[in-house]
Scaffold this motif. Structure first.
Motif, PDB file in Angstrom:
ATOM      1  N   LEU A 199       0.802  -1.216   0.000  1.00  0.00           N
ATOM      2  CA  LEU A 199       0.000   0.000   0.000  1.00  0.00           C
ATOM      3  C   LEU A 199       0.843   1.278   0.000  1.00  0.00           C
ATOM      4  O   LEU A 199       0.329   2.362  -0.255  1.00  0.00           O
ATOM      5  CB  LEU A 199      -0.937   0.006   1.210  1.00  0.00           C
ATOM      6  N   ALA A 200       2.126   1.136   0.273  1.00  0.00           N
ATOM      7  CA  ALA A 200       3.007   2.305   0.384  1.00  0.00           C
ATOM      8  C   ALA A 200       3.407   2.822  -0.997  1.00  0.00           C
ATOM      9  O   ALA A 200       3.444   2.068  -1.972  1.00  0.00           O
ATOM     10  CB  ALA A 200       4.258   1.921   1.166  1.00  0.00           C
ATOM     11  N   PRO A 201       3.734   4.120  -1.085  1.00  0.00           N
ATOM     12  CA  PRO A 201       4.248   4.653  -2.351  1.00  0.00           C
ATOM     13  C   PRO A 201       5.629   4.071  -2.659  1.00  0.00           C
ATOM     14  O   PRO A 201       6.291   3.516  -1.778  1.00  0.00           O
ATOM     15  CB  PRO A 201       4.327   6.160  -2.108  1.00  0.00           C
ATOM     16  N   VAL A 202       6.063   4.213  -3.886  1.00  0.00           N
ATOM     17  CA  VAL A 202       7.310   3.603  -4.352  1.00  0.00           C
ATOM     18  C   VAL A 202       8.507   4.050  -3.511  1.00  0.00           C
ATOM     19  O   VAL A 202       9.346   3.228  -3.138  1.00  0.00           O
ATOM     20  CB  VAL A 202       7.537   3.918  -5.853  1.00  0.00           C
ATOM     21  N   TRP A 203       8.611   5.346  -3.183  1.00  0.00           N
ATOM     22  CA  TRP A 203       9.755   5.825  -2.409  1.00  0.00           C
ATOM     23  C   TRP A 203       9.783   5.194  -1.015  1.00  0.00           C
ATOM     24  O   TRP A 203      10.846   4.901  -0.466  1.00  0.00           O
ATOM     25  CB  TRP A 203       9.776   7.354  -2.313  1.00  0.00           C
ATOM     26  N   ALA A 204       8.588   4.984  -0.433  1.00  0.00           N
ATOM     27  CA  ALA A 204       8.514   4.372   0.899  1.00  0.00           C
ATOM     28  C   ALA A 204       8.903   2.899   0.832  1.00  0.00           C
ATOM     29  O   ALA A 204       9.551   2.375   1.747  1.00  0.00           O
ATOM     30  CB  ALA A 204       7.121   4.535   1.487  1.00  0.00           C
ATOM     31  N   ASN A 218      12.918  -1.232   2.005  1.00  0.00           N
ATOM     32  CA  ASN A 218      13.904  -2.208   1.533  1.00  0.00           C
ATOM     33  C   ASN A 218      15.281  -1.923   2.121  1.00  0.00           C
ATOM     34  O   ASN A 218      15.986  -2.832   2.554  1.00  0.00           O
ATOM     35  CB  ASN A 218      13.975  -2.223   0.011  1.00  0.00           C
ATOM     36  N   VAL A 219      15.670  -0.655   2.130  1.00  0.00           N
ATOM     37  CA  VAL A 219      16.967  -0.275   2.697  1.00  0.00           C
ATOM     38  C   VAL A 219      17.001  -0.618   4.185  1.00  0.00           C
ATOM     39  O   VAL A 219      17.976  -1.209   4.681  1.00  0.00           O
ATOM     40  CB  VAL A 219      17.257   1.228   2.470  1.00  0.00           C
ATOM     41  N   PHE A 220      15.946  -0.257   4.915  1.00  0.00           N
ATOM     42  CA  PHE A 220      15.894  -0.541   6.351  1.00  0.00           C
ATOM     43  C   PHE A 220      15.957  -2.052   6.609  1.00  0.00           C
ATOM     44  O   PHE A 220      16.738  -2.514   7.454  1.00  0.00           O
ATOM     45  CB  PHE A 220      14.622   0.049   6.968  1.00  0.00           C
ATOM     46  N   GLY A 279      23.781 -10.106   2.310  1.00  0.00           N
ATOM     47  CA  GLY A 279      22.996  -9.037   2.916  1.00  0.00           C
ATOM     48  C   GLY A 279      23.630  -7.673   2.672  1.00  0.00           C
ATOM     49  O   GLY A 279      22.929  -6.693   2.406  1.00  0.00           O
ATOM     50  N   PHE A 280      24.956  -7.616   2.732  1.00  0.00           N
ATOM     51  CA  PHE A 280      25.661  -6.366   2.457  1.00  0.00           C
ATOM     52  C   PHE A 280      25.476  -5.956   0.993  1.00  0.00           C
ATOM     53  O   PHE A 280      25.194  -4.796   0.693  1.00  0.00           O
ATOM     54  CB  PHE A 280      27.148  -6.509   2.786  1.00  0.00           C
ATOM     55  N   LEU A 281      25.602  -6.924   0.090  1.00  0.00           N
ATOM     56  CA  LEU A 281      25.389  -6.625  -1.330  1.00  0.00           C
ATOM     57  C   LEU A 281      23.952  -6.178  -1.591  1.00  0.00           C
ATOM     58  O   LEU A 281      23.709  -5.253  -2.379  1.00  0.00           O
ATOM     59  CB  LEU A 281      25.741  -7.840  -2.189  1.00  0.00           C
ATOM     60  N   ARG A 282      23.001  -6.820  -0.921  1.00  0.00           N
ATOM     61  CA  ARG A 282      21.594  -6.439  -1.062  1.00  0.00           C
ATOM     62  C   ARG A 282      21.387  -5.014  -0.537  1.00  0.00           C
ATOM     63  O   ARG A 282      20.669  -4.216  -1.138  1.00  0.00           O
ATOM     64  CB  ARG A 282      20.711  -7.440  -0.316  1.00  0.00           C
ATOM     65  N   LEU A 283      22.026  -4.698   0.580  1.00  0.00           N
ATOM     66  CA  LEU A 283      21.921  -3.353   1.147  1.00  0.00           C
ATOM     67  C   LEU A 283      22.463  -2.312   0.169  1.00  0.00           C
ATOM     68  O   LEU A 283      21.823  -1.279  -0.066  1.00  0.00           O
ATOM     69  CB  LEU A 283      22.657  -3.274   2.482  1.00  0.00           C
ATOM     70  N   ARG A 303      22.699  -2.570  -3.050  1.00  0.00           N
ATOM     71  CA  ARG A 303      21.776  -2.517  -4.194  1.00  0.00           C
ATOM     72  C   ARG A 303      20.525  -1.712  -3.847  1.00  0.00           C
ATOM     73  O   ARG A 303      20.080  -0.865  -4.639  1.00  0.00           O
ATOM     74  CB  ARG A 303      21.399  -3.941  -4.595  1.00  0.00           C
ATOM     75  N   ASP A 304      19.980  -1.946  -2.661  1.00  0.00           N
ATOM     76  CA  ASP A 304      18.784  -1.211  -2.244  1.00  0.00           C
ATOM     77  C   ASP A 304      19.071   0.267  -2.051  1.00  0.00           C
ATOM     78  O   ASP A 304      18.234   1.116  -2.379  1.00  0.00           O
ATOM     79  CB  ASP A 304      18.208  -1.812  -0.954  1.00  0.00           C
ATOM     80  N   MET A 305      20.256   0.588  -1.530  1.00  0.00           N
ATOM     81  CA  MET A 305      20.621   1.996  -1.360  1.00  0.00           C
ATOM     82  C   MET A 305      20.759   2.695  -2.715  1.00  0.00           C
ATOM     83  O   MET A 305      20.339   3.843  -2.863  1.00  0.00           O
ATOM     84  CB  MET A 305      21.916   2.109  -0.549  1.00  0.00           C
ATOM     85  N   MET A 306      21.323   1.996  -3.681  1.00  0.00           N
ATOM     86  CA  MET A 306      21.447   2.582  -5.031  1.00  0.00           C
ATOM     87  C   MET A 306      20.060   2.800  -5.652  1.00  0.00           C
ATOM     88  O   MET A 306      19.819   3.836  -6.269  1.00  0.00           O
ATOM     89  CB  MET A 306      22.282   1.665  -5.926  1.00  0.00           C
ATOM     90  N   GLU A 307      19.158   1.848  -5.464  1.00  0.00           N
ATOM     91  CA  GLU A 307      17.798   1.997  -6.000  1.00  0.00           C
ATOM     92  C   GLU A 307      17.071   3.145  -5.296  1.00  0.00           C
ATOM     93  O   GLU A 307      16.323   3.877  -5.920  1.00  0.00           O
ATOM     94  CB  GLU A 307      17.020   0.700  -5.850  1.00  0.00           C
TER      95      GLU A 307
END
Length: 155
Positions: free
Chosen positions: A74-79, A84-86, A141-145, A147-151
């Motif tokens: 239900l959240a907007p894309v930025w949220a 994901n980052v959190f 998990g670090f690589l995922r983090l 990637r999520d930060m870049m997105e």
């Protein structure tokens, strides 16, 4: 990355097969012949820990773990990106802490000479294999983090 995940899944799958074979063989011998496999319980427990650790590594990268997506959907894309980052940061910190503790336990087991009950096999290699699986989860998990930060930054 797909090959790495397939390899990690294969490791977890092999350990699950070994658990099943050990359990079935132990039960069959016990009920049919009144015999038992030495350290079968400890072996199955150790294999289960390794399989779980390597399975966690896969789910860390692919996000195929159990989650509740009601708020997320239900959240907007930025949220969603922020969530994901959190989530990736929490996963990375949790896996990193668990990895550190398991490597400490590996060292303690090695120094103390901790062995299995029947065959007197050292237990540190099992703990090290589990720690390596959690280490893979921390690295992924670090690589995922990252990637999520870049997105998140590009949204």
């Amino acid at each position: 990355m797909a090959r790495l995940i397939q390899a990690i899944e294969a490791v977890a799958g092999i350990f699950l097969v070994l658990i099943a074979l050990l359990t079935v063989t132990e039960a069959g011998l016990r009920y049919a012949l009144g015999m038992r496999i030495p350290d079968a319980y400890i072996g199955a427990t150790a294999l289960q820990g390794i399989a779980i650790a390597w399975g966690i590594a896969c789910t860390t990268w692919t996000r195929r773990h159990i989650s509740v997506d009601a708020v997320y959907l239900l959240a907007p894309v930025w949220a969603r990106s922020a969530m994901n980052v959190f989530a990736s940061a929490v996963t990375f910190l949790a896996m990193g802490t668990l990895m550190w503790m398991l490597w400490r336990k590996t060292g303690q087991s090695l120094r103390s000479g901790e062995v299995s009950n029947d065959l007197l096999l050292p237990l540190w290699p099992v703990i090290a294999a589990t720690a390596t699986g959690i280490g893979a989860a921390a690295a992924l998990g670090f690589l995922r983090l990252l990637r999520d930060m870049m997105e998140f930054r590009t949204r």
